[in-house]
Design a protein around this motif. Structure first.
Motif, PDB file in Angstrom:
ATOM      1  N   ALA A 117       0.927  -0.979  -0.123  1.00  0.00           N
ATOM      2  CA  ALA A 117       0.089   0.094  -0.272  1.00  0.00           C
ATOM      3  C   ALA A 117       0.895   1.628   0.027  1.00  0.00           C
ATOM      4  O   ALA A 117       1.921   0.670   0.429  1.00  0.00           O
ATOM      5  N   LEU A 118       0.225   2.765  -0.354  1.00  0.00           N
ATOM      6  CA  LEU A 118       1.307   3.696  -0.736  1.00  0.00           C
ATOM      7  C   LEU A 118      -0.045   4.328  -0.608  1.00  0.00           C
ATOM      8  O   LEU A 118      -1.063   4.697  -0.592  1.00  0.00           O
ATOM      9  N   ASP A 119       1.046   6.126  -0.028  1.00  0.00           N
ATOM     10  CA  ASP A 119      -0.180   6.884  -0.178  1.00  0.00           C
ATOM     11  C   ASP A 119       0.735   7.901  -1.388  1.00  0.00           C
ATOM     12  O   ASP A 119       1.383   7.951  -1.233  1.00  0.00           O
ATOM     13  N   ILE A 120      -0.569   8.165  -2.679  1.00  0.00           N
ATOM     14  CA  ILE A 120      -0.627   9.281  -3.770  1.00  0.00           C
ATOM     15  C   ILE A 120      -0.003  10.971  -3.263  1.00  0.00           C
ATOM     16  O   ILE A 120      -1.648  11.056  -2.594  1.00  0.00           O
ATOM     17  N   ARG A 121       0.833  11.475  -3.475  1.00  0.00           N
ATOM     18  CA  ARG A 121       0.514  12.657  -3.214  1.00  0.00           C
ATOM     19  C   ARG A 121       0.010  13.784  -3.639  1.00  0.00           C
ATOM     20  O   ARG A 121       0.900  13.627  -4.924  1.00  0.00           O
ATOM     21  N   GLY A 122      -0.405  14.582  -3.810  1.00  0.00           N
ATOM     22  CA  GLY A 122      -0.551  16.059  -4.591  1.00  0.00           C
ATOM     23  C   GLY A 122      -0.950  15.733  -6.049  1.00  0.00           C
ATOM     24  O   GLY A 122      -0.459  16.304  -6.727  1.00  0.00           O
ATOM     25  N   GLY A 123      -2.013  14.712  -5.850  1.00  0.00           N
ATOM     26  CA  GLY A 123      -2.807  14.550  -7.527  1.00  0.00           C
ATOM     27  C   GLY A 123      -3.581  15.782  -7.591  1.00  0.00           C
ATOM     28  O   GLY A 123      -4.291  16.271  -6.674  1.00  0.00           O
ATOM     29  N   LEU A 148      -6.913  11.004  -9.907  1.00  0.00           N
ATOM     30  CA  LEU A 148      -6.210  11.394  -8.940  1.00  0.00           C
ATOM     31  C   LEU A 148      -6.235  13.060  -8.071  1.00  0.00           C
ATOM     32  O   LEU A 148      -6.229  13.670  -8.638  1.00  0.00           O
ATOM     33  N   GLY A 149      -6.122  12.206  -6.854  1.00  0.00           N
ATOM     34  CA  GLY A 149      -5.858  13.486  -5.732  1.00  0.00           C
ATOM     35  C   GLY A 149      -5.158  12.440  -4.228  1.00  0.00           C
ATOM     36  O   GLY A 149      -4.509  11.666  -5.035  1.00  0.00           O
ATOM     37  N   GLU A 150      -5.545  13.155  -3.948  1.00  0.00           N
ATOM     38  CA  GLU A 150      -4.803  12.592  -2.460  1.00  0.00           C
ATOM     39  C   GLU A 150      -5.106  11.040  -1.852  1.00  0.00           C
ATOM     40  O   GLU A 150      -6.741  11.474  -2.001  1.00  0.00           O
ATOM     41  N   ALA A 151      -4.567  10.106  -2.051  1.00  0.00           N
ATOM     42  CA  ALA A 151      -5.261   9.071  -1.911  1.00  0.00           C
ATOM     43  C   ALA A 151      -4.687   7.901  -1.425  1.00  0.00           C
ATOM     44  O   ALA A 151      -3.125   8.034  -1.482  1.00  0.00           O
ATOM     45  N   GLN A 152      -5.049   6.967  -1.069  1.00  0.00           N
ATOM     46  CA  GLN A 152      -4.104   5.867   0.332  1.00  0.00           C
ATOM     47  C   GLN A 152      -4.665   4.825  -1.253  1.00  0.00           C
ATOM     48  O   GLN A 152      -6.026   4.419  -1.074  1.00  0.00           O
ATOM     49  N   VAL A 153      -3.982   4.073  -1.524  1.00  0.00           N
ATOM     50  CA  VAL A 153      -4.094   2.675  -2.281  1.00  0.00           C
ATOM     51  C   VAL A 153      -3.591   1.451  -1.999  1.00  0.00           C
ATOM     52  O   VAL A 153      -2.431   1.444  -1.154  1.00  0.00           O
ATOM     53  N   GLY A 176       1.893  16.601 -11.203  1.00  0.00           N
ATOM     54  CA  GLY A 176       2.731  15.751 -11.126  1.00  0.00           C
ATOM     55  C   GLY A 176       2.486  14.666  -9.755  1.00  0.00           C
ATOM     56  O   GLY A 176       1.283  15.849  -8.776  1.00  0.00           O
ATOM     57  N   ILE A 177       3.265  13.714  -9.061  1.00  0.00           N
ATOM     58  CA  ILE A 177       2.941  13.250  -7.513  1.00  0.00           C
ATOM     59  C   ILE A 177       4.076  12.745  -6.610  1.00  0.00           C
ATOM     60  O   ILE A 177       4.630  12.881  -7.636  1.00  0.00           O
ATOM     61  N   GLY A 178       4.134  12.647  -6.265  1.00  0.00           N
ATOM     62  CA  GLY A 178       4.490  11.907  -5.171  1.00  0.00           C
ATOM     63  C   GLY A 178       4.495  10.582  -4.328  1.00  0.00           C
ATOM     64  O   GLY A 178       3.084  10.234  -4.247  1.00  0.00           O
TER      65      GLY A 178
END
Length: 192
Positions: A117-123, A148-153, A176-178
């Motif tokens: 699992a990971l957090d996508i940041r800054g979408g 995309l938005g701030e999300a946990q996948v 961009g994202i982190g």
């Protein structure tokens, strides 16, 4: 899959990496953490670009090996809402703002994983693609995440096979994202 249904015992937060406000810091070489290594792509893949974004095609070599990007086009860190995130620098190259978060991130795990699992940041409404590879470079699966938005996948391998050796994260997001809080090492599937 809901994040709270997976019990994952390892977490990489990136908070120990050097960083700063604004466009953040440039990182050269391979980034090593407990249980995983981070770079731009896997050996054997063919570099390309789509606008301001990294694109990699072709199968990786066996065994799977992590490769850093070029100087100022590898990885970077930045502070976002009080935490350090890891992102890729795209073809425009650091310190240009259009490079920040538009590069790819490859992750090579020390051991095969059945879930992560990971957090996508800054979408900002764009898309991300995550491809999952075995140790011998075979593609297990690719998934596209839209809007995309701030999300946990989170992801669970069919049959809970622990054969995910690496992932490649690419994006086409306007800003961009982190990545943050990479979680892995499945202990249990809760509620199963």
């Amino acid at each position: 899959m809901p994040n709270d249904s997976l019990s994952l015992s390892r977490v990489i937060t990136f908070d120990t990496l050097p960083t700063s406000m604004g466009i953040g810091r440039d990182l050269s070489g391979i980034v090593t953490a407990d249980g995983a290594r981070f770079g731009e792509h896997f050996a054997g893949m063919i570099r390309g670009e789509s606008g301001s974004y990294d694109r990699f095609t072709g199968p990786p070599d066996a065994p799977l090996r992590i490769v850093p990007g070029p100087d100022r086009g590898n990885l970077g860190t930045m502070l976002l809402y009080g935490t350090t995130i890891l992102h890729g620098h795209g073809p425009a190259l650091f310190p240009r703002t259009e490079a920040i978060g538009e590069g790819s991130i490859a992750v090579l795990f020390d051991e095969g994983q059945a879930a992560l699992a990971l957090d996508i940041r800054g979408g900002e409404g764009g898309t991300a693609t995550i491809r999952f590879y075995t140790r011998d470079g075979a593609l297990l699966h690719g998934i596209e995440i839209n809007g995309l938005g701030e999300a946990q996948v989170s992801f669970l391998r069919q049959g809970q096979q622990a054969d995910i050796a690496g992932i490649l994260l690419e994006n086409a997001d306007p800003e961009g994202i982190g990545m943050d809080n990479l979680r892995f090492a499945l202990e249990a599937l809760l509620g199963a």
